[in-house]
Structure formats: C-alpha cells, structure tokens
Scaffold this motif. Structure first.
Motif, PDB file in Angstrom:
ATOM      1  N   VAL A 129     -17.862   6.307  -6.897  1.00  0.00           N
ATOM      2  CA  VAL A 129     -16.882   7.307  -6.502  1.00  0.00           C
ATOM      3  C   VAL A 129     -17.468   8.712  -6.550  1.00  0.00           C
ATOM      4  O   VAL A 129     -16.968   9.633  -5.896  1.00  0.00           O
ATOM      5  CB  VAL A 129     -15.650   7.196  -7.415  1.00  0.00           C
ATOM      6  N   THR A 177      -8.801   1.269  -9.943  1.00  0.00           N
ATOM      7  CA  THR A 177      -7.553   0.875  -9.294  1.00  0.00           C
ATOM      8  C   THR A 177      -6.434   1.795  -9.761  1.00  0.00           C
ATOM      9  O   THR A 177      -6.187   1.923 -10.955  1.00  0.00           O
ATOM     10  CB  THR A 177      -7.213  -0.578  -9.631  1.00  0.00           C
ATOM     11  N   THR A 182     -15.167   2.908  -8.568  1.00  0.00           N
ATOM     12  CA  THR A 182     -13.830   3.311  -8.127  1.00  0.00           C
ATOM     13  C   THR A 182     -12.774   2.532  -8.910  1.00  0.00           C
ATOM     14  O   THR A 182     -12.836   1.317  -9.000  1.00  0.00           O
ATOM     15  CB  THR A 182     -13.672   3.055  -6.620  1.00  0.00           C
ATOM     16  N   GLN A 242       0.832  -1.200   0.000  1.00  0.00           N
ATOM     17  CA  GLN A 242       0.000   0.000   0.000  1.00  0.00           C
ATOM     18  C   GLN A 242       0.871   1.256   0.000  1.00  0.00           C
ATOM     19  O   GLN A 242       2.053   1.215   0.328  1.00  0.00           O
ATOM     20  CB  GLN A 242      -0.936   0.010   1.220  1.00  0.00           C
ATOM     21  N   GLU A 248     -18.433  10.123  -3.120  1.00  0.00           N
ATOM     22  CA  GLU A 248     -17.346  10.641  -2.287  1.00  0.00           C
ATOM     23  C   GLU A 248     -16.834  11.977  -2.811  1.00  0.00           C
ATOM     24  O   GLU A 248     -16.488  12.865  -2.037  1.00  0.00           O
ATOM     25  CB  GLU A 248     -16.211   9.620  -2.247  1.00  0.00           C
ATOM     26  N   TRP A 266      -0.284   0.217  -4.295  1.00  0.00           N
ATOM     27  CA  TRP A 266      -1.679   0.606  -4.469  1.00  0.00           C
ATOM     28  C   TRP A 266      -1.910   2.005  -3.907  1.00  0.00           C
ATOM     29  O   TRP A 266      -1.575   2.290  -2.749  1.00  0.00           O
ATOM     30  CB  TRP A 266      -2.598  -0.377  -3.743  1.00  0.00           C
ATOM     31  N   VAL A 267      -2.523   2.865  -4.727  1.00  0.00           N
ATOM     32  CA  VAL A 267      -3.042   4.139  -4.232  1.00  0.00           C
ATOM     33  C   VAL A 267      -4.497   3.988  -3.829  1.00  0.00           C
ATOM     34  O   VAL A 267      -4.927   4.498  -2.793  1.00  0.00           O
ATOM     35  CB  VAL A 267      -2.884   5.249  -5.298  1.00  0.00           C
ATOM     36  N   SER A 268      -5.266   3.282  -4.636  1.00  0.00           N
ATOM     37  CA  SER A 268      -6.656   2.976  -4.307  1.00  0.00           C
ATOM     38  C   SER A 268      -7.021   1.666  -4.979  1.00  0.00           C
ATOM     39  O   SER A 268      -6.533   1.354  -6.078  1.00  0.00           O
ATOM     40  CB  SER A 268      -7.605   4.085  -4.776  1.00  0.00           C
ATOM     41  N   HIS A 269      -7.855   0.873  -4.321  1.00  0.00           N
ATOM     42  CA  HIS A 269      -8.313  -0.412  -4.838  1.00  0.00           C
ATOM     43  C   HIS A 269      -9.613  -0.204  -5.598  1.00  0.00           C
ATOM     44  O   HIS A 269     -10.489   0.560  -5.167  1.00  0.00           O
ATOM     45  CB  HIS A 269      -8.527  -1.411  -3.698  1.00  0.00           C
TER      46      HIS A 269
END
Length: 472
Positions: A130, A150, A148, A36, A133, A121-124
């Motif tokens: 999305v 990856t 969202t 991560q 958010e 990983w920045v975001s899964h």
C-alpha cells in the motif's frame, strides 16, 4: 439470492400513509459484488449506537445469526470512533485475542453481518504494497512494505430504516434521512427523550458558582464626543474604499493578478518552486508595484546566487529586497520597502550630547569620591603589597631513582658501535623555558596574594566604620 430492493432508497412522497404496510422479510445479500461500498443499498452510519440498534433489529432475520454475532458487532462498533467516516479495519488477529474466538468463527459472523447489509467492503486486503499507492512517485526502495488491509464500513440496511419510519433521499451508501413518517416521528421523539433522561446527573457535591457581576466603575467616565459621519476613529480600522480595496489598497482583482504573476515566477526560479503562491505574491508585491514584469523579477531573483533553498522563501525575499533597496542595488519606492528599524534623525547631534550629560549626572559623584579619597591610598597599598617578597614555594615533585643514573647507564651492555649514554649535562633550552614558566607562575601567585591582602585590609577598615554607624 438477489440484493435488497434499492427502491427503498428513493425519495418517498412527503405525505405518507398513517398506517404503513408491514415490511416484507429482508432478503440476504449473498453476492459479494453487492457487498461493496459502491454497489450497496445500505446507508452510511457513523454512530456506534445506531449501528448496534440496527444489528439488534436485523439479527433475527438471518437463520445463522447468534449471540456471537452480536459480540462481534459490538467489537466493531467500539472502533468506529477512530475514523471520521466510521470505517473499521478488519484486524482479525487482534479480534481473536480480544474475543477469544477462532479466526473461522469471526469470519463466519462477519459474513453474516455483510449478508444482512450491516457491513460493506471499503477495501479488500491483499499482499499489494500500500506504500507504493500512497507515496506514488516519492516511493523509494528503502521505504518498506505494508500490505493492504481489509476495511469495513458499518451501514444501515433499508429494512431497518423502513421499520423505524425513516424516509431516505438519494441512493446507496451516500443516501440520507430526509424526513419521518408519523409513527417514525413519535418513535424518534421518544428516543430523544430517553437519551436525555439517561444523561448522567450531577453529583450531590456539585455546587453552582454565583454569577459574576460586573464591577462598578469608580471615578470619572469619558463622555463620547460626537464624531462626524465617515471619520475614522482613533486606533480603529481604516474605512474600506469603494473600489473594494482594503487597508493595503489592493483590490481582489489585483490580488488575483498578483497570484498569477507569482505562479509564473515560481516556474522560472528554482528556489521558489515549493513556496505558496499567495505568500509569494505578497512578497514580490514591491516589485510588481515598481513596474517589474515577471521576466524582470525572475532575472532579478535568479541573480541573487542563492546557495541552497531557503527554509522560508517569503522572509528571504522580503529581507533581500529591504537590504538591496537600502544599499541602492534595487530602485524601489520609499513607501514600498521600509527598513526593519528606523532610527530617528539626529542631524545636530543632540542625542549624542545628551548621553554624556546623563552619564556625568549618574556616575559623576561616585567617580569624584574615588578620586578624592580612594585612588591614592589604594595605589600606594597595591604598590607596597606587590613588592618582591620571598616566594613561598610548595614542595615540588622530585624524581627519585633506586640508584644513581650514571651507575645505571654504565651498567647497560654496549649495543653495536654506539657508546654508552653520557651523564646528564648542563641545563638545556627546555630547562630554561621551564624556569621562565615557573617564574611567571611565581609572579602571578605573588600578585594574587597581594590583592587578597589588600581586600582583607579594606574589609577590616570598613568593619569599625560600619559598627560606629550602627551604634550611633
């Protein structure tokens, strides 16, 4: 296996040994929790060339890495420039089309890059919307759905930095290169010289323009006159006051107080709530300098009865204050609110007396010539041409029936007790209105023809005179 040792991310002593010990073989990062952005020990990379150098160095340290891994890494590096931080979206569907590889193959080689510490990983990716958010409270039902994605961040593993002789400071993804060892410094210098040598050279057709020399000044040159110290030059900026106030005469402390004043005022008046507090403080400065408290200003602005929120609140306030001050509805100092256009005073009427004189001087000769030579003949010719002449009417459209209308009406069978339609009678009111319209049109046509004949006559009279002038 365990993650790579994070001790390499710590600050190294400035005095490094001349011959560093060989780096131990890198350990693979197989735990997903260590891959991560917040838990990695690798350093952030933004340049695609550095990422490819790190990939080529670390590729032989993974037992399953092949040339396909390098192909996938090059595709990721080609998209690093689209992000400020070098982050890249996974987008495996587009990768399968570009690389002609299967999804499982791409996922396998991306996993290899993660285990080498080259990707984190920045975001899964997930099915979570999305847009909820990003928009927060502004999200509505009709805004749509977007899953969202990856996002990966290319990184530099500690083993590569240590082999290149780089000394890092800090820990994890935010660590930076602070210095180099002796061998690393020589390697960095050689790489910089190599990049400079590989720079594209200029083509043979390139010609360098000669330098532009200043044009010598021909004529008199002003001699600067000595000015007393502290005097303000003509057209220059005003001298700054000792209390810190600039050209407006407002100190930074007063500006801060005005911003606080505007912030409180914005909460009280509904149509000020989206305005910038700094610009709003500048707009209400006349009220502040006139001694209005924020309660008085809020009461004044709320009484303007604004129907809807203005597009530019500051311009609206300034125009409203100027208008009310000029009409006497608002008492402000004279130097605070000035009119948009200040006309010069003309109490004795000199400007008004000068305008007719200018008009007489400019248009008087032409009007006198018209009165002496043109007014009489033109009016006589116009009266002669506008006399009633036989109208030249064109053919009008006439309705033609196959048989007389009376015979057609008598041939119709009777319907109930109604009698057959009588023959057309005398002219009605509609016919009279139509006759008046036709008469008005005839008069207009005659007047138009008369003016055209007058123009032709004047043009015919002007041609011989022009020919005589040219011949002479």
């Amino acid at each position: 296996m365990m993650q790579q040792s994070c001790g390499r991310c710590q600050v190294f002593p400035a005095a490094a040994p001349a011959r560093p010990a060989p780096a131990p073989p890198a350990q693979l990062i197989t735990n997903p929790s260590d891959q991560q952005l917040s838990t990695t020990c690798s350093r952030r990379l933004r340049d695609a060339g550095d990422f490819l150098d790190a990939v080529e160095f670390m590729l032989h340290r993974h037992p399953k890495a092949t040339d396909t891994t390098l192909i996938v890494a090059r595709d990721i590096a080609s998209r690093m420039g689209a992000s400020r931080d070098g982050h890249v979206a996974y987008a495996w569907r587009e990768m399968t089309q570009r690389l002609r590889l299967g999804r499982s193959t791409i996922a396998e080689h991306v996993r290899i890059l993660r285990e080498l510490g080259l990707l984190v990983w920045v975001s899964h990716g997930s099915r979570r919307n999305v847009l909820r958010e990003r928009l927060g409270a502004r999200y509505r039902i009709g805004d749509g759905y977007r899953g969202t994605a990856t996002i990966y961040a290319p990184c530099a593993p500690p083993a590569w930095d240590e082999a290149m002789g780089r000394i890092r400071g800090g820990h994890g993804y935010r660590s930076r290169v602070r210095s180099h060892t002796e061998a690393g410094r020589r390697r960095a210098i050689a790489q910089a010289r190599g990049r400079r040598g590989n720079a594209p050279s200029r083509t043979p057709s390139f010609t360098q323009l000669p330098p532009v020399l200043p044009v010598p000044v021909v004529g008199e040159i002003k001699t600067p006159h000595p000015r007393p110290r502290g005097a303000r030059p003509a057209g220059g900026a005003p001298p700054r006051r000792r209390d810190g106030a600039g050209a407006t005469g407002v100190t930074p402390g007063e500006v801060e107080a005005h911003i606080t004043y505007a912030r409180v005022l914005r909460l009280e008046v509904w149509w000020l709530q989206h305005a910038c507090v700094r610009r709003l403080a500048y707009a209400v400065r006349p009220l502040i300098q006139a001694g209005y408290s924020w309660q008085d200003s809020a009461r004044e602005l709320a009484g303007w009865r604004v129907p809807q929120r203005p597009r530019d609140v500051v311009a609206y306030i300034r125009a409203g204050l100027r208008r009310r001050a000029q009409h006497g509805a608002l008492v402000l100092e004279d130097h605070v609110v000035r009119p948009r256009r200040q006309a010069p005073a003309d109490g004795e009427g000199r400007r008004h007396a000068a305008m007719p004189a200018v008009w007489r001087e400019r248009y008087g000769p032409a009007f006198a010539r018209y009165q002496q030579h043109l007014r009489g003949p033109m009016r006589a010719a116009l009266n002669r041409l506008t006399q009633r002449q036989p109208a030249q009417e064109g053919p009008r459209w006439a309705y033609r029936l196959r048989e007389p209308e009376a015979r057609f009406l008598t041939s119709l069978p009777p319907q109930g007790s109604a009698s057959p339609r009588p023959a057309p009678g005398p002219a009605t009111a509609a016919a009279e209105r139509e006759a008046r319209v036709w008469a008005a049109l005839d008069d207009h046509a005659r007047a138009t023809a008369a003016f055209q004949r007058l123009r032709d006559q004047l043009a015919a009279q002007g041609r011989p005179a022009a020919a005589r002038t040219t011949a002479g």
